[in-house]
Design a protein around this motif. Structure first.
Motif, short mmCIF file in Angstrom:
data_model
loop_
_atom_site.label_atom_id
_atom_site.label_comp_id
_atom_site.label_asym_id
_atom_site.label_seq_id
_atom_site.Cartn_x
_atom_site.Cartn_y
_atom_site.Cartn_z
N LYS A 2 35.69 35.24 32.69
CA LYS A 2 37.12 34.72 31.87
C LYS A 2 36.95 36.34 31.27
CE LYS A 2 36.52 30.12 29.82
NZ LYS A 2 37.30 29.43 29.03
N VAL A 3 36.29 36.92 31.27
CA VAL A 3 36.72 38.54 31.16
C VAL A 3 37.68 38.95 31.93
CG1 VAL A 3 35.54 41.19 30.92
CG2 VAL A 3 34.68 38.89 29.66
N LYS A 4 37.26 38.71 33.37
CA LYS A 4 37.81 39.11 34.39
C LYS A 4 39.04 39.07 34.75
CE LYS A 4 37.46 41.21 38.79
NZ LYS A 4 37.83 42.94 38.47
N VAL A 5 39.50 37.98 34.66
CA VAL A 5 41.04 37.42 34.99
C VAL A 5 42.00 37.42 33.15
CG1 VAL A 5 40.41 36.11 36.24
CG2 VAL A 5 40.09 34.90 34.07
N SER A 6 41.29 37.73 31.94
CA SER A 6 41.91 37.43 30.36
C SER A 6 43.08 38.46 30.87
CB SER A 6 40.24 37.83 29.33
OG SER A 6 41.21 38.62 28.61
N GLY A 7 44.58 38.78 30.72
CA GLY A 7 45.66 39.27 30.24
C GLY A 7 45.94 39.47 31.21
N ASP A 54 42.90 47.62 32.43
CA ASP A 54 41.73 47.41 33.41
C ASP A 54 40.24 46.52 33.56
OD1 ASP A 54 40.27 46.82 36.35
OD2 ASP A 54 40.28 48.59 36.66
N SER A 55 40.69 44.76 33.21
CA SER A 55 39.64 44.77 32.86
C SER A 55 37.54 44.71 33.22
CB SER A 55 39.69 43.20 32.76
OG SER A 55 39.52 42.83 34.21
N GLN A 56 37.54 45.70 34.32
CA GLN A 56 36.87 46.07 34.89
C GLN A 56 36.19 46.63 33.47
OE1 GLN A 56 36.01 44.66 38.31
NE2 GLN A 56 33.25 45.44 37.24
N THR A 57 37.11 47.68 33.53
CA THR A 57 36.22 48.62 32.51
C THR A 57 35.97 48.40 31.47
OG1 THR A 57 38.32 50.21 32.64
CG2 THR A 57 36.72 51.06 31.02
N VAL A 58 35.59 46.83 30.54
CA VAL A 58 34.74 46.12 29.68
C VAL A 58 33.71 45.55 30.45
CG1 VAL A 58 34.84 44.27 28.25
CG2 VAL A 58 36.69 45.48 28.49
N ILE A 59 34.10 45.05 31.82
CA ILE A 59 32.93 44.75 32.46
C ILE A 59 31.61 45.57 32.82
CG2 ILE A 59 32.13 43.11 34.23
CD1 ILE A 59 34.96 41.60 33.98
N ASP A 60 32.43 46.60 33.16
CA ASP A 60 31.46 48.01 33.62
C ASP A 60 31.04 48.07 32.24
OD1 ASP A 60 32.03 47.23 35.65
OD2 ASP A 60 33.08 49.22 35.79
#
Length: 410
Positions: free
Chosen positions: A45-50, A114-120
């Motif tokens: 969900k973090v990936k697709v959010s916003g 970029d949601s990947q920043t939060v995921i990483d």
């Protein structure tokens, strides 16, 4: 199991589960932390959010403002937010190199968009503090041990013994999926979809797909109403105004089996009376101009032309020449246009449900079960849900952090 090193197992690899796991491991290096994810994907969900940017939180001025954005769980989050709130979230991510920015509507995103920043960031924390992440591991039941701990029974017959459990399994669409949690003695509030768009099959408005405008939307026969951006789609209507309505009306609209009438005011600054009062001066001012070309309300031209067409007004008509009957019809369409709704569509992949563990059975100061010790909850598995705009993620961060600190303090 060794009495020297205690273990925490977190069930769920989403925002709340990760936040609980990485903070518990960081605050207590001697605690062994295991995170189980039932699917093959972490933080989906973090990936697709916003739209792939990740709406991390909301730039709320205070806790009271924030709590009013939760259709369910306001009293609960008010208590938990006193322990970890928006400034704490901003600081936590900033300390780890993820700066957040606020947009005009209050939504907050990483400056990278970029949601990947939060995921990483979360994956790096898990790696740094040696959180053991196991994929495709679904918990099927929980069993209490004589010593106050737990045995987790996993799909495939594997067992995992632990001192503490944090359930961050997200929301379930069907009540039956909560059975394994009901077996712990907890009561489940039946789930209902909470963020969805309105289907309007065959409605001519769908010819304007992609058009966005400010509007005021009411649900006929109810007190439900919202003002904000409305997006016309090829299946009906979406956008913040619709999504907020769907959250506030989750139970009511489910009871109506998603068959109801949405009443749209395309001119939120007017009602029928004030528009009627303003109309003669508009007609006088623009009398010689073709009504098709002169739209005095700032509406998108495509929408203005559509409304004129629906009112039966010819594009060659001048303002002064529009018959009273057609004027009345246009005024009605501008401030009170009916749209029959039949069905719903999940908003992209950001599926949110209301329902879950009854909040009276959880301590908001610790996220621990009031019924059985050493069992904690975080995120959407509880009967808390916010409207769109970063509110559900803030509840995830808060509940995960509060659970982590309570476990570490035991």
């Amino acid at each position: 199991m060794s009495s020297i090193r205690k273990r925490l197992v977190v069930a769920g690899g989403g925002a709340a589960g990760f936040f609980c796991a990485v903070n518990a491991a960081r605050l207590s290096p001697q605690l062994e932390v295991v995170l189980l994810e039932k699917t093959g994907k972490l933080l989906s969900k973090v990936k697709v959010s916003g739209g792939g940017r990740c709406n991390v939180t909301h730039n709320a001025p205070d806790i009271t403002y924030m709590t009013k954005r939760y259709p369910r769980g306001q009293h609960f989050v008010k208590k938990s937010f006193s322990r970890f709130f928006v400034p704490d979230t901003i600081a936590w991510f900033a300390d780890r190199g993820v700066k957040l920015k606020a947009e005009a509507d209050g939504r907050m995103f990483p400056v990278t968009d970029d949601s990947q920043t939060v995921i990483d960031c979360l994956l790096h924390e898990a790696d740094r503090y040696r959180v053991r992440v196991e994929m495709s591991q679904e918990v099927t039941s929980l069993e209490k041990t004589a010593g106050g701990g737990w045995i987790l029974h996993l799909q495939g017959g594997r067992k995992l013994e632990t001192d503490y459990v944090c359930i961050a399994a997200g929301g379930y669409a069907q009540a039956g999926k909560f059975n394994w949690l009901e077996q712990t003695g907890h009561t489940i509030v039946p789930p209902a979809p909470s963020l969805f768009t309105f289907n309007m099959p065959g409605n001519p408005i769908t010819s304007l797909m992609g058009l966005a405008t400010e509007a005021h939307v009411k649900i006929a026969g109810s007190k439900l109403q919202e003002k904000g951006p409305l997006l016309i789609t090829h299946w009906g209507m979406s956008g913040p105004a619709i999504l907020r309505l769907s959250a506030w009306g989750a139970r009511e609209l489910q009871a109506l089996q998603y068959t109801f009438t949405a009443i749209v005011n395309w001119l939120p600054d007017y009602n029928e009376n004030t528009l009627r009062e303003a109309w003669p001066s508009l007609r006088l001012e623009y009398g010689k101009q073709k009504i098709h070309h002169k739209n005095p309300f700032g509406l998108p031209q495509r929408l203005w032309h559509f409304l004129l067409q629906q009112a039966g007004i010819h594009e060659e008509n001048r303002w002064a020449d529009v018959p009273a009957k057609d004027q009345n019809k246009l005024m009605k369409l501008l401030v009170s246009m009916d749209f029959p709704v039949k069905g719903k569509t999940t908003f992209k992949e950001e599926f949110v449900t209301c329902g879950g563990i009854t909040l009276s059975e959880i301590d908001p100061a610790t996220m621990e079960s009031r019924l059985v010790p050493n069992l904690f909850f975080a995120g959407e598995v509880m009967d808390v849900d916010g409207i769109t705009g970063g509110f559900n993620f803030q509840h995830a961060w808060t509940s995960g952090f509060v659970a982590a600190t309570a476990i570490v303090g035991k």
